[in-house]
Design a protein around this motif. Structure first.
Motif, PDB file in Angstrom:
ATOM      1  N   LEU A  60      -2.578  22.305 -29.791  1.00  0.00           N
ATOM      2  CA  LEU A  60      -2.707  20.877 -30.036  1.00  0.00           C
ATOM      3  C   LEU A  60      -1.506  20.441 -30.848  1.00  0.00           C
ATOM      4  N   TYR A  61      -0.758  19.460 -30.305  1.00  0.00           N
ATOM      5  CA  TYR A  61       0.403  18.920 -31.003  1.00  0.00           C
ATOM      6  C   TYR A  61       0.030  17.639 -31.738  1.00  0.00           C
ATOM      7  N   ALA A  62       0.617  17.460 -32.912  1.00  0.00           N
ATOM      8  CA  ALA A  62       0.491  16.225 -33.677  1.00  0.00           C
ATOM      9  C   ALA A  62       1.842  15.529 -33.720  1.00  0.00           C
ATOM     10  N   GLY A  63       1.802  14.204 -33.890  1.00  0.00           N
ATOM     11  CA  GLY A  63       3.019  13.417 -33.987  1.00  0.00           C
ATOM     12  C   GLY A  63       3.152  12.746 -35.336  1.00  0.00           C
ATOM     13  N   PRO A  64       4.148  11.890 -35.493  1.00  0.00           N
ATOM     14  CA  PRO A  64       4.393  11.239 -36.784  1.00  0.00           C
ATOM     15  C   PRO A  64       3.210  10.417 -37.292  1.00  0.00           C
ATOM     16  N   SER A  65       2.426   9.829 -36.376  1.00  0.00           N
ATOM     17  CA  SER A  65       1.312   8.970 -36.798  1.00  0.00           C
ATOM     18  C   SER A  65      -0.052   9.609 -36.559  1.00  0.00           C
ATOM     19  N   SER A  66      -0.081  10.893 -36.239  1.00  0.00           N
ATOM     20  CA  SER A  66      -1.366  11.566 -36.000  1.00  0.00           C
ATOM     21  C   SER A  66      -2.166  11.669 -37.297  1.00  0.00           C
ATOM     22  N   ARG A  80     -13.121  12.910 -32.110  1.00  0.00           N
ATOM     23  CA  ARG A  80     -13.190  11.446 -32.019  1.00  0.00           C
ATOM     24  C   ARG A  80     -11.832  10.795 -31.749  1.00  0.00           C
ATOM     25  N   TYR A  81     -10.798  11.612 -31.542  1.00  0.00           N
ATOM     26  CA  TYR A  81      -9.464  11.053 -31.330  1.00  0.00           C
ATOM     27  C   TYR A  81      -9.049  11.138 -29.853  1.00  0.00           C
ATOM     28  N   LYS A  82      -8.012  10.395 -29.523  1.00  0.00           N
ATOM     29  CA  LYS A  82      -7.491  10.360 -28.144  1.00  0.00           C
ATOM     30  C   LYS A  82      -6.472  11.483 -27.964  1.00  0.00           C
ATOM     31  N   ILE A  83      -6.707  12.317 -26.946  1.00  0.00           N
ATOM     32  CA  ILE A  83      -5.872  13.494 -26.695  1.00  0.00           C
ATOM     33  C   ILE A  83      -5.158  13.336 -25.353  1.00  0.00           C
ATOM     34  N   GLY A  84      -3.885  13.619 -25.321  1.00  0.00           N
ATOM     35  CA  GLY A  84      -3.116  13.535 -24.087  1.00  0.00           C
ATOM     36  C   GLY A  84      -3.185  14.822 -23.288  1.00  0.00           C
ATOM     37  N   GLY A  85      -3.392  14.686 -21.983  1.00  0.00           N
ATOM     38  CA  GLY A  85      -3.361  15.800 -21.039  1.00  0.00           C
ATOM     39  C   GLY A  85      -2.788  15.307 -19.723  1.00  0.00           C
ATOM     40  N   TYR A  86      -2.701  16.189 -18.705  1.00  0.00           N
ATOM     41  CA  TYR A  86      -2.201  15.696 -17.420  1.00  0.00           C
ATOM     42  C   TYR A  86      -3.073  16.158 -16.261  1.00  0.00           C
ATOM     43  N   ASN A  87      -2.978  15.410 -15.150  1.00  0.00           N
ATOM     44  CA  ASN A  87      -3.874  15.547 -14.012  1.00  0.00           C
ATOM     45  C   ASN A  87      -3.914  16.961 -13.457  1.00  0.00           C
ATOM     46  N   ALA A  93       4.395  13.945 -24.394  1.00  0.00           N
ATOM     47  CA  ALA A  93       5.260  14.101 -25.562  1.00  0.00           C
ATOM     48  C   ALA A  93       5.782  12.742 -26.016  1.00  0.00           C
ATOM     49  N   ARG A  94       6.177  11.906 -25.059  1.00  0.00           N
ATOM     50  CA  ARG A  94       6.686  10.581 -25.399  1.00  0.00           C
ATOM     51  C   ARG A  94       5.579   9.672 -25.923  1.00  0.00           C
ATOM     52  N   LYS A  95       4.382   9.771 -25.313  1.00  0.00           N
ATOM     53  CA  LYS A  95       3.257   8.950 -25.773  1.00  0.00           C
ATOM     54  C   LYS A  95       2.843   9.322 -27.192  1.00  0.00           C
ATOM     55  N   LEU A  96       2.861  10.616 -27.491  1.00  0.00           N
ATOM     56  CA  LEU A  96       2.504  11.054 -28.840  1.00  0.00           C
ATOM     57  C   LEU A  96       3.547  10.559 -29.841  1.00  0.00           C
ATOM     58  N   MET A  97       4.807  10.614 -29.471  1.00  0.00           N
ATOM     59  CA  MET A  97       5.864  10.149 -30.353  1.00  0.00           C
ATOM     60  C   MET A  97       5.721   8.646 -30.614  1.00  0.00           C
ATOM     61  N   ARG A 109       0.810   6.369 -28.968  1.00  0.00           N
ATOM     62  CA  ARG A 109      -0.145   5.863 -27.963  1.00  0.00           C
ATOM     63  C   ARG A 109      -1.302   6.835 -27.745  1.00  0.00           C
ATOM     64  N   ILE A 110      -1.152   8.066 -28.183  1.00  0.00           N
ATOM     65  CA  ILE A 110      -2.246   9.041 -28.238  1.00  0.00           C
ATOM     66  C   ILE A 110      -2.212   9.671 -29.625  1.00  0.00           C
ATOM     67  N   ASP A 111      -3.333  10.245 -30.029  1.00  0.00           N
ATOM     68  CA  ASP A 111      -3.411  10.833 -31.363  1.00  0.00           C
ATOM     69  C   ASP A 111      -2.914  12.277 -31.392  1.00  0.00           C
ATOM     70  N   PHE A 112      -3.196  13.007 -30.302  1.00  0.00           N
ATOM     71  CA  PHE A 112      -2.787  14.405 -30.198  1.00  0.00           C
ATOM     72  C   PHE A 112      -2.428  14.701 -28.747  1.00  0.00           C
ATOM     73  N   TRP A 113      -1.782  15.818 -28.546  1.00  0.00           N
ATOM     74  CA  TRP A 113      -1.369  16.263 -27.210  1.00  0.00           C
ATOM     75  C   TRP A 113      -1.767  17.721 -27.044  1.00  0.00           C
ATOM     76  N   ALA A 114      -2.547  18.005 -26.007  1.00  0.00           N
ATOM     77  CA  ALA A 114      -2.996  19.365 -25.716  1.00  0.00           C
ATOM     78  C   ALA A 114      -2.179  19.930 -24.562  1.00  0.00           C
ATOM     79  N   THR A 115      -1.570  21.097 -24.785  1.00  0.00           N
ATOM     80  CA  THR A 115      -0.704  21.671 -23.757  1.00  0.00           C
ATOM     81  C   THR A 115      -0.545  23.167 -23.996  1.00  0.00           C
ATOM     82  N   GLY A 116       0.146  23.836 -23.085  1.00  0.00           N
ATOM     83  CA  GLY A 116       0.469  25.234 -23.287  1.00  0.00           C
ATOM     84  C   GLY A 116       1.536  25.386 -24.372  1.00  0.00           C
ATOM     85  N   LYS A 117       1.439  26.434 -25.141  1.00  0.00           N
ATOM     86  CA  LYS A 117       2.351  26.646 -26.260  1.00  0.00           C
ATOM     87  C   LYS A 117       3.813  26.639 -25.820  1.00  0.00           C
TER      88      LYS A 117
END
Length: 243
Positions: free
Chosen positions: A113-119, A131-138, A163-167, A170-178
């Motif tokens: 789980l990645y965090a950004g400047p405003s996470s 309870r937060y919005k997490i970014g993933g892809y289809n 990555a751009r949305k988290l920066m 527009r999302i609170d966190f981003w879930a992805t492979g390490k």
């Protein structure tokens, strides 16, 4: 009567002829742009960690093959529908288990789980971000894992958009492979994005259409086991994943 009999015999032979033709032409291997595991190279070829493992595997097995890069959903669905086709790097999950025949694992893939400047600041477990919005892809196994557990996942067509949305907040966190997350943050020059939690480790495979010959699947798994034992897979991985 004899011409009719011959025609009937020919019809009965068609499936066997089709299988023989497919074997002669080799397997059609599909993959997505998912660096550092699979990716388009400047010379137009497909490369990456998983691709290097797969190429070595088929070379040792002396089996013909082709590799083609496609969007993930298309590659995944094509493999389900078309004989003599496989897709990689595919996470092996309970939902997918009976959809494919499996060769692997090729490698392991920690999920982060990645965090950004405003996470927001959260705890050290996955429940703390429920309870937060997490970014993933289809179609991605990481996103499917979270959705199945009731998390609020917002999907994009490709993971680099997250990555751009988290920066942008527009999302609170981003879930992805390490390793993909590490690759994308460096590529997009986003040092402000940081991994804050490893919440699962999955294994990635070459997933083949159920009609692929069992003997071929057995051979590929046997050759892959030999690559694991002689250190070939570790050497290939080190070239991509070494700090």
């Amino acid at each position: 009567m004899r011409p009719v009999l011959l025609r009937c015999l020919f019809c009965l032979m068609l499936p066997a002829l089709a299988v023989g033709a497919a074997r002669a032409g080799g397997l059609r291997l599909l993959t997505e742009d998912y660096p550092p595991f699979n990716m388009a190279l400047p010379n137009g070829q497909v490369g990456g960690l998983s691709t290097d493992i797969v190429r070595e595997l088929f070379q040792r097995a002396k089996r013909p093959y082709t590799i083609q890069l496609q969007p993930w959903i298309r590659a995944f669905n094509t493999t389900i529908l078309e004989n003599n086709t496989c897709v990689y790097s595919t996470t092996r999950t309970d939902n997918r288990e009976h959809q494919f025949k499996w060769v692997g694992p090729l490698l392991e893939n920690p999920w982060v789980l990645y965090a950004g400047p405003s996470s927001p600041k959260v705890g050290l477990d996955l429940e703390s971000v429920r309870r937060y919005k997490i970014g993933g892809y289809n179609g991605d196994a990481v996103a499917q894992y979270l959705i199945a557990r009731g998390f609020n996942v917002e999907l994009t067509p490709t993971d680099d958009l997250n990555a751009r949305k988290l920066m942008a907040g527009r999302i609170d966190f981003w879930a992805t492979g390490k390793y993909l997350g590490n690759y994308l943050t460096k590529k997009e020059k986003l040092p402000q994005l940081r991994p804050v939690l490893v919440f699962n480790t999955a294994f990635m495979y070459l997933a083949c259409n159920p009609h692929v010959d069992n003997q071929l699947i057995f051979q590929l798994n046997s050759v892959l086991q030999g690559m694991q034992q002689d250190g070939s897979m570790s050497r290939i991985a080190h070239a991509y994943l070494a700090p």
